[in-house]
Design a protein around this motif. Structure first.
Motif, PDB file in Angstrom:
ATOM      1  N   LYS A   7       0.835  -1.209   0.000  1.00 21.76           N
ATOM      2  CA  LYS A   7       0.000   0.000   0.000  1.00 21.76           C
ATOM      3  C   LYS A   7       0.867   1.256   0.000  1.00 21.76           C
ATOM      4  O   LYS A   7       0.627   2.216  -0.764  1.00 21.76           O
ATOM      5  CB  LYS A   7      -0.910  -0.002   1.232  1.00 21.76           C
ATOM      6  N   ASN A   8       1.897   1.262   0.838  1.00 19.77           N
ATOM      7  CA  ASN A   8       2.752   2.449   0.954  1.00 19.77           C
ATOM      8  C   ASN A   8       3.623   2.667  -0.287  1.00 19.77           C
ATOM      9  O   ASN A   8       4.050   3.800  -0.544  1.00 19.77           O
ATOM     10  CB  ASN A   8       3.643   2.323   2.194  1.00 19.77           C
ATOM     11  N   ASN A   9       3.882   1.605  -1.024  1.00 17.55           N
ATOM     12  CA  ASN A   9       4.742   1.718  -2.195  1.00 17.55           C
ATOM     13  C   ASN A   9       3.963   1.962  -3.492  1.00 17.55           C
ATOM     14  O   ASN A   9       4.516   1.798  -4.569  1.00 17.55           O
ATOM     15  CB  ASN A   9       5.598   0.452  -2.341  1.00 17.55           C
ATOM     16  N   GLY A  10       2.714   2.336  -3.379  1.00 21.17           N
ATOM     17  CA  GLY A  10       1.971   2.729  -4.563  1.00 21.17           C
ATOM     18  C   GLY A  10       0.736   1.919  -4.888  1.00 21.17           C
ATOM     19  O   GLY A  10       0.025   2.238  -5.846  1.00 21.17           O
ATOM     20  N   ARG A  11       0.468   0.861  -4.138  1.00 17.63           N
ATOM     21  CA  ARG A  11      -0.716   0.016  -4.364  1.00 17.63           C
ATOM     22  C   ARG A  11      -0.637  -0.724  -5.707  1.00 17.63           C
ATOM     23  O   ARG A  11       0.262  -0.509  -6.489  1.00 17.63           O
ATOM     24  CB  ARG A  11      -2.012   0.827  -4.266  1.00 17.63           C
ATOM     25  N   ASN A  12      -1.617  -1.599  -5.916  1.00 18.70           N
ATOM     26  CA  ASN A  12      -1.677  -2.427  -7.124  1.00 18.70           C
ATOM     27  C   ASN A  12      -0.350  -3.144  -7.340  1.00 18.70           C
ATOM     28  O   ASN A  12       0.197  -3.166  -8.434  1.00 18.70           O
ATOM     29  CB  ASN A  12      -2.042  -1.589  -8.353  1.00 18.70           C
ATOM     30  N   ARG A  13       0.167  -3.736  -6.282  1.00 17.60           N
ATOM     31  CA  ARG A  13       1.446  -4.430  -6.362  1.00 17.60           C
ATOM     32  C   ARG A  13       1.485  -5.507  -5.285  1.00 17.60           C
ATOM     33  O   ARG A  13       0.582  -5.622  -4.455  1.00 17.60           O
ATOM     34  CB  ARG A  13       2.610  -3.461  -6.194  1.00 17.60           C
ATOM     35  N   ILE A  14       2.568  -6.257  -5.291  1.00 17.59           N
ATOM     36  CA  ILE A  14       2.767  -7.339  -4.332  1.00 17.59           C
ATOM     37  C   ILE A  14       4.067  -7.100  -3.578  1.00 17.59           C
ATOM     38  O   ILE A  14       5.080  -6.726  -4.180  1.00 17.59           O
ATOM     39  CB  ILE A  14       2.821  -8.706  -5.054  1.00 17.59           C
ATOM     40  N   GLU A  15       4.013  -7.320  -2.282  1.00 17.97           N
ATOM     41  CA  GLU A  15       5.228  -7.306  -1.468  1.00 17.97           C
ATOM     42  C   GLU A  15       5.367  -8.669  -0.795  1.00 17.97           C
ATOM     43  O   GLU A  15       4.367  -9.278  -0.395  1.00 17.97           O
ATOM     44  CB  GLU A  15       5.172  -6.207  -0.404  1.00 17.97           C
ATOM     45  N   ARG A  16       6.583  -9.127  -0.690  1.00 18.52           N
ATOM     46  CA  ARG A  16       6.876 -10.395  -0.046  1.00 18.52           C
ATOM     47  C   ARG A  16       7.470 -10.163   1.332  1.00 18.52           C
ATOM     48  O   ARG A  16       8.254  -9.240   1.538  1.00 18.52           O
ATOM     49  CB  ARG A  16       7.811 -11.225  -0.919  1.00 18.52           C
ATOM     50  N   GLY A  17       7.104 -11.006   2.266  1.00 21.93           N
ATOM     51  CA  GLY A  17       7.545 -10.818   3.641  1.00 21.93           C
ATOM     52  C   GLY A  17       9.017 -11.022   3.855  1.00 21.93           C
ATOM     53  O   GLY A  17       9.587 -10.510   4.821  1.00 21.93           O
ATOM     54  N   SER A  18       9.666 -11.754   2.955  1.00 20.44           N
ATOM     55  CA  SER A  18      11.078 -12.081   3.176  1.00 20.44           C
ATOM     56  C   SER A  18      12.038 -11.137   2.468  1.00 20.44           C
ATOM     57  O   SER A  18      13.236 -11.177   2.746  1.00 20.44           O
ATOM     58  CB  SER A  18      11.348 -13.513   2.706  1.00 20.44           C
TER      59      SER A  18
END
Length: 395
Positions: free
Chosen positions: A369-380
């Protein structure tokens, strides 16, 4: 007079049970098997009335009775098999009926003795219930009700096969015109009364059990998306993680959240928001695998426990879902306006609890969300530009 009252008791009882099954089907909204039980009992009652009221000296009486009783048997068998998800083998049942009808025709042509007719007819019923018993024997018996239905089918098979033979042997020849005054008719009245009662009790018990299961499952289902609600999802995930701890199964958690959802409600109304949530739930269910676990855990937030899958593969699955949702249209919002979603993905670490796994996936979601939304972030690790983002960066 006594024979008349005794003869009408069983069909009246059968009609009462038919009405009860019909009421259960109507009020509880259970499956078509309950409607089949109602129709089966009604057909049985009509067959018994035919036997009781029409002249037994007429050969047609036995054929009409056989038709009604066979129809009742097929309906009850179909209902029991449908409830268990097993085939009823209707063609086989119809074949048994035809063989019994031809045999009955031969018996009527040869002799006026009602005994052989009754033995042949009942042998046909026995074979029908034997087919049902064999079909249900392989079905998983999860409860006492499932076992009770199987026992009832077995008792019907034995009764129809053994009782007519023993009674006919004990009484000897039974002239068709004197059938209702015979020992056989007295015994069959009492036996059918008991069978009508105990079969109905078992089947009604099955309906009650199915109704309880339906209510329980309804309490675990989110009505908007038909996915598990948060409580049911977390309970199922806890069981799965407990198993994976012992088996070493690789699992990952995906959390999805519709972007700018508050604006959807504010601009287009809550009905449009509900359509977006329902659409997201349908898309996730369609793109997930059968053994993955899905749930709606918040207003516009969804969770997927991806089994037998590491973080990288789970991220690829989430990316396909992200792109598919971005291409989805919602008429309530407008054909030229698309919605997007952000995803957080985390692979479970050895021995990690669900709460800790959820926290890491949720933190990855907030990063998306903080990096612009409509994207995926991985926990690792930090997010890697995905399909559309990479193309946009290259341009």
């Amino acid at each position: 007079m006594r024979e008349q009252i005794l003869g009408l008791t069983t069909p009246i009882m059968a009609f009462v049970f038919a009405a009860l099954f019909l009421a259960v089907w109507w009020r509880a909204g259970l499956g078509r098997q309950v409607l089949a039980f109602a129709a089966g009992y009604a057909a049985f009652a009509l067959g018994f009335i035919v036997t009781h009221l029409l002249p037994t000296g007429a050969a047609a009486t036995f054929f009409v009775t056989q038709a009604f009783y066979s129809l009742a048997s097929v309906l009850l068998i179909w209902g029991a098999c449908h409830r268990a998800g097993r085939p009823a083998h209707l063609r086989t049942l119809f074949g048994i009926y035809c063989i019994a009808a031809v045999s009955l025709l031969a018996a009527v042509s040869i002799s006026d003795d009602a005994g052989p007719r009754l033995v042949l007819i009942n042998a046909g019923y026995a074979m029908m219930f034997l087919v049902a018993f064999v079909s249900l024997a392989d079905a998983p018996r999860r409860t006492l009700v499932d076992t009770a239905i199987l026992i009832v089918l077995a008792l019907h098979t034995v009764d129809f096969m053994v009782r007519p033979v023993l009674t006919s042997m004990a009484e000897g020849a039974i002239p068709a015109a004197e059938y209702r005054e015979s020992l056989y008719y007295t015994i069959i009245n009492m036996v059918l009364m008991l069978k009508t009662l105990n079969t109905a009790i078992v089947l009604l018990g099955a309906c009650v059990y199915d109704g309880i299961v339906k209510v329980r499952e309804g309490a675990n289902i989110d009505p908007l998306t038909s996915l598990c609600n948060r409580r049911a999802f977390e309970a199922e995930v806890a069981r799965t993680l407990s198993q994976s701890t012992h088996t070493g199964e690789q699992v990952s958690l995906v959390i999805a959240d519709i972007d700018h959802f508050k604006q959807v409600n504010d601009l287009w109304g809550h009905q449009a928001g509900d359509k977006a949530i329902a659409g997201m739930g349908t898309l996730l269910a369609r793109m997930s695998r059968p053994h993955d676990l899905l749930g709606r855990v918040g207003g516009e937030e969804f969770c997927i426990l991806v089994r037998h899958c590491g973080e990288a593969d789970a991220a690829q699955l989430a990316d396909r879902m992200r792109l598919a949702f971005a291409r989805s249209t919602f008429p309530e919002i407008g054909d030229h306006i698309s919605l997007t979603a952000s995803f957080g993905v985390a692979e479970r670490r050895p021995g990690e609890s669900y709460d800790r796994l959820f926290s890491r996936a949720d933190a990855a979601l907030y990063a998306a969300k903080n990096n612009g939304r409509n994207r995926i972030e991985r926990g690792s690790q930090p997010a890697v530009p995905l399909c559309e983002d990479a193309c946009r960066a290259a341009a």
